[in-house]
Design a protein around this motif. Structure first.
Motif: not given
Ligand SMILES: [Zn+2]
Length: 274
Positions: A3, A6, A26, A29
């Motif tokens: 991601c 994050c 994701c 997050c």
């Molecule tokens: Zn993420």
């Protein structure tokens, strides 16, 4: 591919297939992104001068529609003024200079970044402000050089939002203000439109933010005092028609480059550097 917000490395959840691309979410997050993400160089290749007058790739005709953007930019600058913004302003992705012109009229010492070379030249001519014809990634930004940075409808195009926001935080003086807008993927318009939402354009919009993920992106980059403000999505009637199933003949030519600020569809956040 992990991601870009994050850095979670687990395979993301399938979100939606649209225009031949796949969007994923994701697991950690919640950021929605195109999968796979292009490289930064691949993503930047889209932003030449033709991007601003090609309905298939980006804008129908940005310069002709400028009047519609300017009234919304004035509204956003009034929000920034209420937060005490003044001084040196950098507009990242300044297109043909509409925001620079409005910022200068409000007394800001304004300058811009715009990667498309002829568009950058026009922005400098029209606004009388300095404009560098470079992408944010390649811009030379001195630490603490700005009091305000505007990043309107840019972040959703970037493959590395962490790096971009961190660069901007360092370019702000302590206490400086970042103002950012993105299409609101978590809003009612997106929700009701599903795969017909006009901002689902995965060749240009590679990230899809909600209030939650935009807040996380700003916090991850070290910004504080994240606040959201009402904002409109400026759209000319010509663009509305080009991006919807409505027949173009319904909009008379004199209305094509006039428009409205729709009171939905855009997240507008401000945050402070520390
Ligand atoms: Zn993420």
């Amino acid at each position: 591919m992990s991601c870009p917000l994050c850095l979670d490395a687990r395979p993301a959840r399938h979100e939606l297939d649209v225009h031949g691309s796949t969007l994923v979410r994701c697991r950690r997050c919640g950021l929605v992104r195109v999968d796979p993400l292009p490289t930064a160089a691949e993503a930047e290749r889209l932003y030449d001068d033709a991007y601003f007058r090609d309905a298939e790739r980006g804008y129908v005709d940005y310069v002709a529609d400028e009047r519609v953007f300017r009234s919304e930019f004035r509204r956003r600058l009034r929000v920034l003024a209420r937060l005490g913004a003044e001084g040196r302003l950098l507009d990242v992705g300044c297109a043909s200079g509409a925001l620079l012109t409005e910022a200068k009229a409000r007394g800001f010492d304004a300058s811009g970044l715009e990667p498309a070379p002829a568009t950058a030249r026009r922005a400098a001519e029209v606004s009388g402000c300095p404009v560098s014809a470079v992408a944010l990634r390649d811009a030379l930004l001195a630490p603490g050089a700005y009091d305000v940075i505007t990043l309107f409808d840019v972040l959703e195009h970037l493959v590395d939002p962490r790096a971009a926001l961190r660069r901007l935080r360092l370019a702000l003086a302590p206490g400086g203000l970042l103002a950012v807008t993105v299409p609101d993927y978590g809003g009612l318009w997106a929700h009701l439109s599903g795969s017909r939402w006009p901002f689902l354009t995965p060749w240009e919009h590679v990230l899809y933010f909600t209030r939650r993920t935009l807040t996380a992106a700003l916090a991850t980059a070290g910004f504080e005092q994240v606040r959201f403000h009402p904002a409109c999505t400026p759209l000319s009637f010509g663009t509305l028609v080009a991006k919807s199933p409505v027949p173009a003949a319904l909009v008379p030519p004199f209305l094509r480059h006039r428009g409205v600020g729709l009171p939905a569809g855009t997240l507008f956040a401000t945050a402070r550097s520390v």
